[in-house]
Motif scaffolding. Sequence first.
Motif, PDB file in Angstrom:
ATOM      1  N   ILE A 241       0.846  -1.191   0.000  1.00 35.27           N
ATOM      2  CA  ILE A 241       0.000   0.000   0.000  1.00 35.27           C
ATOM      3  C   ILE A 241       0.881   1.240   0.000  1.00 35.27           C
ATOM      4  CG2 ILE A 241      -1.766   1.315   1.248  1.00 35.27           C
ATOM      5  CD1 ILE A 241      -2.561  -1.383   2.593  1.00 35.27           C
ATOM      6  N   GLY A 242       0.651   2.119  -0.959  1.00 30.76           N
ATOM      7  CA  GLY A 242       1.311   3.411  -0.966  1.00 30.76           C
ATOM      8  C   GLY A 242       0.272   4.515  -0.923  1.00 30.76           C
ATOM      9  N   SER A 243       0.403   5.442   0.027  1.00 30.83           N
ATOM     10  CA  SER A 243      -0.578   6.515   0.153  1.00 30.83           C
ATOM     11  C   SER A 243      -0.012   7.647   1.004  1.00 30.83           C
ATOM     12  CB  SER A 243      -1.868   5.994   0.794  1.00 30.83           C
ATOM     13  OG  SER A 243      -2.819   7.039   0.969  1.00 30.83           O
ATOM     14  N   PRO A 244      -0.309   8.919   0.644  1.00 29.18           N
ATOM     15  CA  PRO A 244       0.149  10.034   1.470  1.00 29.18           C
ATOM     16  C   PRO A 244      -0.690  10.233   2.729  1.00 29.18           C
ATOM     17  CG  PRO A 244      -1.085  10.847  -0.399  1.00 29.18           C
ATOM     18  CD  PRO A 244      -0.963   9.374  -0.592  1.00 29.18           C
ATOM     19  N   TYR A 245      -1.840   9.552   2.789  1.00 30.93           N
ATOM     20  CA  TYR A 245      -2.716   9.622   3.958  1.00 30.93           C
ATOM     21  C   TYR A 245      -3.173   8.193   4.246  1.00 30.93           C
ATOM     22  CZ  TYR A 245      -2.811  14.060   1.475  1.00 30.93           C
ATOM     23  OH  TYR A 245      -2.436  15.161   0.756  1.00 30.93           O
ATOM     24  N   PHE A 246      -3.053   7.765   5.486  1.00 27.62           N
ATOM     25  CA  PHE A 246      -3.416   6.395   5.836  1.00 27.62           C
ATOM     26  C   PHE A 246      -4.416   6.425   6.986  1.00 27.62           C
ATOM     27  CE2 PHE A 246      -2.958   2.222   7.810  1.00 27.62           C
ATOM     28  CZ  PHE A 246      -3.018   1.387   6.707  1.00 27.62           C
ATOM     29  N   ILE A 247      -5.705   6.445   6.633  1.00 29.74           N
ATOM     30  CA  ILE A 247      -6.788   6.459   7.619  1.00 29.74           C
ATOM     31  C   ILE A 247      -7.842   5.472   7.127  1.00 29.74           C
ATOM     32  CG2 ILE A 247      -8.392   7.913   8.924  1.00 29.74           C
ATOM     33  CD1 ILE A 247      -6.760  10.346   7.991  1.00 29.74           C
ATOM     34  N   PRO A 248      -7.606   4.172   7.293  1.00 35.22           N
ATOM     35  CA  PRO A 248      -8.526   3.167   6.753  1.00 35.22           C
ATOM     36  C   PRO A 248      -9.847   3.120   7.513  1.00 35.22           C
ATOM     37  CG  PRO A 248      -6.853   2.115   8.099  1.00 35.22           C
ATOM     38  CD  PRO A 248      -6.479   3.562   8.014  1.00 35.22           C
ATOM     39  N   SER A 249     -10.863   2.606   6.852  1.00 35.79           N
ATOM     40  CA  SER A 249     -12.146   2.378   7.520  1.00 35.79           C
ATOM     41  C   SER A 249     -12.000   1.230   8.515  1.00 35.79           C
ATOM     42  CB  SER A 249     -13.220   2.021   6.491  1.00 35.79           C
ATOM     43  OG  SER A 249     -12.912   0.775   5.875  1.00 35.79           O
ATOM     44  N   LYS A 250     -12.980   1.074   9.375  1.00 39.35           N
ATOM     45  CA  LYS A 250     -12.956  -0.009  10.368  1.00 39.35           C
ATOM     46  C   LYS A 250     -12.872  -1.363   9.678  1.00 39.35           C
ATOM     47  CE  LYS A 250     -15.658  -1.926  14.205  1.00 39.35           C
ATOM     48  NZ  LYS A 250     -16.902  -1.791  15.015  1.00 39.35           N
ATOM     49  N   GLN A 251     -13.626  -1.524   8.570  1.00 40.28           N
ATOM     50  CA  GLN A 251     -13.639  -2.800   7.869  1.00 40.28           C
ATOM     51  C   GLN A 251     -12.279  -3.087   7.218  1.00 40.28           C
ATOM     52  OE1 GLN A 251     -15.856  -0.418   7.677  1.00 40.28           O
ATOM     53  NE2 GLN A 251     -17.910  -1.271   8.006  1.00 40.28           N
ATOM     54  N   LEU A 252     -11.672  -2.069   6.601  1.00 44.88           N
ATOM     55  CA  LEU A 252     -10.380  -2.265   5.956  1.00 44.88           C
ATOM     56  C   LEU A 252      -9.285  -2.554   6.989  1.00 44.88           C
ATOM     57  CD1 LEU A 252     -10.450   0.465   3.162  1.00 44.88           C
ATOM     58  CD2 LEU A 252     -10.213  -1.998   2.823  1.00 44.88           C
ATOM     59  N   LYS A 253      -9.306  -1.810   8.080  1.00 39.44           N
ATOM     60  CA  LYS A 253      -8.306  -2.057   9.121  1.00 39.44           C
ATOM     61  C   LYS A 253      -8.438  -3.474   9.666  1.00 39.44           C
ATOM     62  CE  LYS A 253      -8.694  -0.866  13.433  1.00 39.44           C
ATOM     63  NZ  LYS A 253      -8.795  -0.156  14.729  1.00 39.44           N
ATOM     64  N   GLY A 254      -9.663  -3.899   9.916  1.00 39.28           N
ATOM     65  CA  GLY A 254      -9.888  -5.245  10.443  1.00 39.28           C
ATOM     66  C   GLY A 254      -9.414  -6.319   9.473  1.00 39.28           C
ATOM     67  N   LEU A 255      -9.675  -6.114   8.177  1.00 43.13           N
ATOM     68  CA  LEU A 255      -9.260  -7.103   7.181  1.00 43.13           C
ATOM     69  C   LEU A 255      -7.739  -7.159   7.053  1.00 43.13           C
ATOM     70  CD1 LEU A 255     -10.042  -9.185   5.079  1.00 43.13           C
ATOM     71  CD2 LEU A 255     -10.319  -7.337   3.413  1.00 43.13           C
ATOM     72  N   LEU A 256      -7.083  -6.003   7.102  1.00 45.77           N
ATOM     73  CA  LEU A 256      -5.624  -5.984   7.044  1.00 45.77           C
ATOM     74  C   LEU A 256      -5.027  -6.739   8.232  1.00 45.77           C
ATOM     75  CD1 LEU A 256      -4.966  -2.293   5.914  1.00 45.77           C
ATOM     76  CD2 LEU A 256      -4.517  -4.361   4.578  1.00 45.77           C
ATOM     77  N   ILE A 257      -5.591  -6.557   9.410  1.00 44.83           N
ATOM     78  CA  ILE A 257      -5.099  -7.272  10.590  1.00 44.83           C
ATOM     79  C   ILE A 257      -5.323  -8.777  10.437  1.00 44.83           C
ATOM     80  CG2 ILE A 257      -5.477  -7.628  13.065  1.00 44.83           C
ATOM     81  CD1 ILE A 257      -6.043  -4.601  13.250  1.00 44.83           C
ATOM     82  N   GLU A 258      -6.473  -9.157   9.886  1.00 50.15           N
ATOM     83  CA  GLU A 258      -6.730 -10.579   9.623  1.00 50.15           C
ATOM     84  C   GLU A 258      -5.683 -11.158   8.687  1.00 50.15           C
ATOM     85  OE1 GLU A 258     -10.620 -11.520   8.211  1.00 50.15           O
ATOM     86  OE2 GLU A 258     -11.636 -10.383   9.787  1.00 50.15           O
ATOM     87  N   LYS A 259      -5.354 -10.423   7.639  1.00 49.11           N
ATOM     88  CA  LYS A 259      -4.367 -10.905   6.676  1.00 49.11           C
ATOM     89  C   LYS A 259      -2.987 -11.033   7.318  1.00 49.11           C
ATOM     90  CE  LYS A 259      -6.794 -11.597   3.009  1.00 49.11           C
ATOM     91  NZ  LYS A 259      -6.816 -12.926   2.340  1.00 49.11           N
ATOM     92  N   LEU A 260      -2.630 -10.091   8.167  1.00 46.15           N
ATOM     93  CA  LEU A 260      -1.348 -10.187   8.877  1.00 46.15           C
ATOM     94  C   LEU A 260      -1.317 -11.430   9.765  1.00 46.15           C
ATOM     95  CD1 LEU A 260      -0.883  -6.434   9.821  1.00 46.15           C
ATOM     96  CD2 LEU A 260       0.691  -7.769   8.392  1.00 46.15           C
TER      97      LEU A 260
END
Length: 389
Positions: A241-260
Amino acid sequence: MWVLITIAIIILVTLWLQTSQSSKPEPTYPVRQGNMTFFVNGHRLFQHYIEDIRNAKTWICVQFFIIKNDLFGHHVLTILQEKAASGITVYLLIDQMGSRTLAKDKIEMLKQAGVQVVYSNRFSIKHPIQSINQRNHRKITVVDGHIGYLGGFNVGNQYINQGDQFSRWRDYHLKLTGEIVEDLSEQFIFDWQNNTSELISIPRSELEREDTRMQLIASSGGTLESTFLQLINSAQETIQIGSPYFIPSKQLKGLLIEKLKAGVHIDILYPHDSDHPFVKEASAPYLREMAKYGASVYLFYRGFYHAKSLIIDGKVADVGTANFDLRSLYLNEEVNMLIKDEIAVKTIQGYFNRDLRAAIPLYDAWFKTPNAFVFRIKKCLAWVLRPLL
């Protein structure tokens, strides 16, 4: 006391802004065949861009979030002005808020030369909050129906490394040919009609299929989140992920943690220095949490990193105008290109990995400021304002 009152007012305004959001249907596009040239440097990008504009034979459609009221901004507008005066049909769509500094006399000169100029998402007395808050963040250019441009660069001195704040500006932008250009034209027509109620007629061109599979993704009012969720959910090995601002939604943050937790490696590339107030303070808690769960978080320090990319398993890449934040997910009108050709994706990934090498790992001192009290206040305000940053 005044700090608490200020925070309370901001909370109320934020809630009002959030309830003022609206969703509208965007066009959907099939997977197409095309070809791309990938740019990371504004100087090189605009060399190609200006040459293609100068060589236009019949019509030009240009859409940007920001055109600066500076030397390079005026240079590009002057070229459009000259093309219109020579008989070329020129449409120019610019966001009213993003390009608010443009001089009125310059706009008038464009119109007198024949450029059809329209501000997108104009202020509305009937819907004042919504019309201020919902921006058209797209950057699209189509020349003669054969060449298209899409990506993160706006128009101004800073984007060609001549700005006062940052010595170097890092961004990702695509030059496109082939049948995919037809969809860029359709999206521009959609946005023009949405802001003018005028259906413009652009001559169709015969386009080659070429060899890169790609799909145009237009989003607004929350539709982008499902695209990002599907892409991330499909990851088996790596997410970048490349982005100048990193403020994910609750669903995106949760999914990223699941993937980790499932063993997927995640790289997050973020600028070391911010270009807007509160952005760092709003992003920092999410970056820290991602690092806590095992993501590799890097801070780009050789200039300002403004690129927007999402690369899945080195096989699929999403590049365009949308940041990985709540504003792009829920408020802005955005347009991205989903690239499904592994050879093209490897090209993009190669530049992303090169940018990783121009970055440093996230470190504890980055989260702090010299004045602890100011830092706490900014952090509190950033948390409240995070949907709008």
